[in-house]
Enzyme design. Structure first.
Site, PDB file in Angstrom:
ATOM      1  N   ASP A   1      -8.623  -6.387  -4.749  1.00  0.00           N
ATOM      2  CA  ASP A   1      -8.211  -5.064  -4.277  1.00  0.00           C
ATOM      3  C   ASP A   1      -8.784  -4.009  -5.217  1.00  0.00           C
ATOM      4  OD1 ASP A   1      -6.923  -2.751  -3.430  1.00  0.00           O
ATOM      5  OD2 ASP A   1      -4.907  -3.592  -3.529  1.00  0.00           O
TER       6      ASP A   1
ATOM      7  N   HIS B   1      -8.071  -4.975  -0.507  1.00  0.00           N
ATOM      8  CA  HIS B   1      -6.755  -4.353  -0.355  1.00  0.00           C
ATOM      9  C   HIS B   1      -5.976  -4.911   0.828  1.00  0.00           C
ATOM     10  CE1 HIS B   1      -3.678  -1.341  -0.593  1.00  0.00           C
ATOM     11  NE2 HIS B   1      -3.939  -0.915   0.627  1.00  0.00           N
ATOM     12  N   ASP B   2      -6.659  -5.156   1.923  1.00  0.00           N
ATOM     13  CA  ASP B   2      -5.982  -5.620   3.133  1.00  0.00           C
ATOM     14  C   ASP B   2      -5.383  -7.016   3.010  1.00  0.00           C
ATOM     15  OD1 ASP B   2      -6.096  -3.384   4.660  1.00  0.00           O
ATOM     16  OD2 ASP B   2      -7.700  -4.057   5.997  1.00  0.00           O
TER      17      ASP B   2
ATOM     18  N   ARG C   1     -11.812   7.462   9.185  1.00  0.00           N
ATOM     19  CA  ARG C   1     -11.339   6.090   9.238  1.00  0.00           C
ATOM     20  C   ARG C   1     -12.392   5.110   8.704  1.00  0.00           C
ATOM     21  NH1 ARG C   1      -7.047   2.646   9.170  1.00  0.00           N
ATOM     22  NH2 ARG C   1      -7.297   0.897  10.590  1.00  0.00           N
TER      23      ARG C   1
ATOM     24  N   SER D   1       0.846  -1.192   0.000  1.00  0.00           N
ATOM     25  CA  SER D   1       0.000   0.000   0.000  1.00  0.00           C
ATOM     26  C   SER D   1       0.890   1.254   0.000  1.00  0.00           C
ATOM     27  CB  SER D   1      -0.942  -0.040   1.201  1.00  0.00           C
ATOM     28  OG  SER D   1      -1.976   0.909   1.064  1.00  0.00           O
TER      29      SER D   1
END
Lengths: 382, 382
Positions: free
Chosen positions: A316, A349-350, A219, A149
């Site tokens: 992602d 993505h994680d 967040r 990332s």
């Protein structure tokens, strides 16, 4: 109170750091951690670059949350990045809030926290500080620099800016520029913070109030982009949180609501709102090709000796495979050797932070080969 | 002051509206507009259902913004939905803020605006109010009910709840339930509103302060989901807003930032923050299959005579083709005749509001056939 970091180094005391934005910073404090031992040849150092809200605690407990390091699955004695074998360095990025100079730190000119008087920084500025930290640690060149990332973006700037200090480089789930949609999501987060009256134009540190609600909303928004829709569906679907039926109210009826609220409220305990503004801004400004007349490959001209590895994940949608492939194509065009894989992973993505065996397999082989070509012997490798 | 709507009807004066959540509402005011004339056989009525932040001004100027109706491209004299031929009705949904009962309206029990004492409502509750409006207008059955996005969800509830009042139904870019990701984005918007201290637990109407910043952030977040990434890239890319280089500050350097801020700030002039909470909640609660043991087709059992049309758009990631197909499969399984097309369009979810010739072509043919089978003659039709 500003949280204390473990190891710190004070850099740029005599010669200030010249930032991309034109400002000068002196001194610059860096919070960092190291794992393992630098060998006699000083050839076994690996720099790990953290993501947007990450930190230097890659393989040890976080001093605020008490949680294990964010990549302990990968980094540690006998692990894939074996700290019995390699000297691993990870530092808090410039502008962040865990020991490194940023808006929370005292502005030497005023004796008060910088707040929004802190200069806007770039990913390359972060990397300049890391390079100075390596000088401080007597590490001339890295066996590898690794990051996912925003960490991958730092790796790109390493390849572009300090290729002679690199032997190998690994980028996971990243991009060489932020798209309009990437910028849009960050802008929503920044607006949420700046809309919070506790933000007080960024001068909140001494007021007893912090823009926690705005930061939590920022967040929550960002967190949605870290997970795939399929992952959210698999994890939560329309499941209700501790109830048989919807409440016909605005409580967190759905598990996904409860989960997001938790993500927001725990984040504010460990992260500073102004740092969130600065680090997201650095991400949005990233456009390595833009510095080279639109030709990304030109940024990598001096890096034909750097062994590179790029990994993307099918689900992602924040930095999708197409953005990772742009990097691969540019490296290829610059004659830089690069291994690339798009790995099937459902979590979005994680995924780069999660247990994805195919990723481990690729990383293991790449690092073993990097060690071998670096002349390192011993250990198990691949 | 609460904005005045054009036409209004006061319904449920004697018999209260029994809401899905268990509360009773009496009376219920509805703001609506009509275009064209009901024919002698009362067979040419078309109900258009609006989306989340839409309104009844489908083909006439908005009373606050002065802008043309939101679907004037499609609805009007001689247009695809020809108001020389059809009697078109569009009403502001229950819980919204342009003439229809919602949190901004006076609670008869207190003489003050409802605020968050207003009961949580569902899409089916909205449709119940529309059915009562049709009674009021002496329209027993509709030639067609048409809607996109949340409008399409109302159409689904029409098919499920009042099939005998329908001849045809058109759903565009919609879904029969909200996914975890859909709920997540709405929850972020609600949290942004509720984080704004001007929200004051929803009791802000008489305070001279409104949660405009929170509502703007909610709108910005949602707006990202209405456009495809490709559309954002094509429209804005990384273009700068009125400057040659980035400012190294937190102004809107990028056009996409400026655009989003504009979307947020203009939205608050025409929409109420509490209404945004209630209408998004109604969307999140939608789960038509959930009411029928998970079998969506069971909801459509009484509708085998209703001619249906479902249209999805390739780049819509809010309500993607797969969600629209779920509806098509359920209609098929219930023996309801349904035409379906996934139309290639680049603009994302908002495509249904834009100039997409293939959509027009399909709508035109479908409406002409609906009119023909309804026994309507004259006009140009397809």
């Amino acid at each position: 109170m500003r949280p204390a970091a473990g190891k710190t180094a004070t850099l740029f005391k005599d010669t200030p750091l010249a930032l991309d934005g034109g400002a000068m910073l002196s001194p610059v404090t860096v919070g960092y951690e190291t794992y393992g031992t630098l060998n006699g040849a000083r050839s076994n150092a690996i720099l790990i670059c953290h993501a947007l809200t990450g930190d230097q605690y890659v393989a040890s407990d976080h001093p605020i949350t008490g949680k294990p390091g964010w990549w302990e699955r990968i980094v540690g004695p006998g692990k894939l990045i074996d700290t019995d074998r390699y000297f691993v360095i990870c530092s808090n990025v410039l502008g962040s809030c865990l020991g490194t100079t940023g808006p929370w730190e005292e502005n030497p000119a005023t004796g008060k926290p910088w707040g929004t008087d802190f200069p806007v920084i770039t990913i390359r500025d972060m990397v300049r500080v890391q390079a100075a930290l390596l000088d401080h640690l007597n590490v001339e060149s890295l066996m590898a620099v690794i990051g996912g990332s925003m960490g991958g973006m730092q790796v790109l700037e390493w390849i572009a800016t300090y290729p002679d200090r690199l032997h190998a480089a690994v980028m996971l789930a990243t991009a060489a520029r932020h798209t309009a949609q990437n910028i849009a999501f960050h802008e929503v987060g920044r607006q949420a913070i700046m809309a919070d009256p506790n933000w007080q134009d960024g001068r909140y540190y001494d007021t007893g109030a912090r823009p926690e609600k705005g930061l939590a909303v920022a967040r929550m928004t960002a967190h949605i982009t870290y997970l795939s829709e399929d992952a959210l569906t698999a994890k939560f679907g329309r499941n209700l949180q501790g109830r048989e039926a919807v409440s016909f109210g605005f409580d967190a009826d759905f598990q996904v609501e409860s989960y997001l609220r938790h993500q927001g409220s725990t984040f504010v305990d460990r992260f500073d709102a102004n740092s969130y503004l600065y680090v997201t801004r650095a991400l949005d400004y990233l456009d390595i090709a833009g510095r080279h007349g639109g030709r990304l490959s030109d940024a990598f001209k001096g890096a034909s000796h750097v062994r590179c590895c790029v990994i993307s994940f099918t689900s992602d949608w924040l930095y999708p495979t197409i953005e990772n492939k742009r990097i691969v194509h540019a490296l290829n065009a610059a004659g830089v050797p690069v291994s690339f894989a798009e790995i099937e992973a459902a979590h979005g993505h994680d995924s780069f932070l999660l247990d994805v065996p195919e990723m481990d397999h690729m990383l293991k082989g790449f690092i073993a080969a990097a060690a071998r070509t670096r002349g390192l012997t011993g250990g198990t490798g691949a």
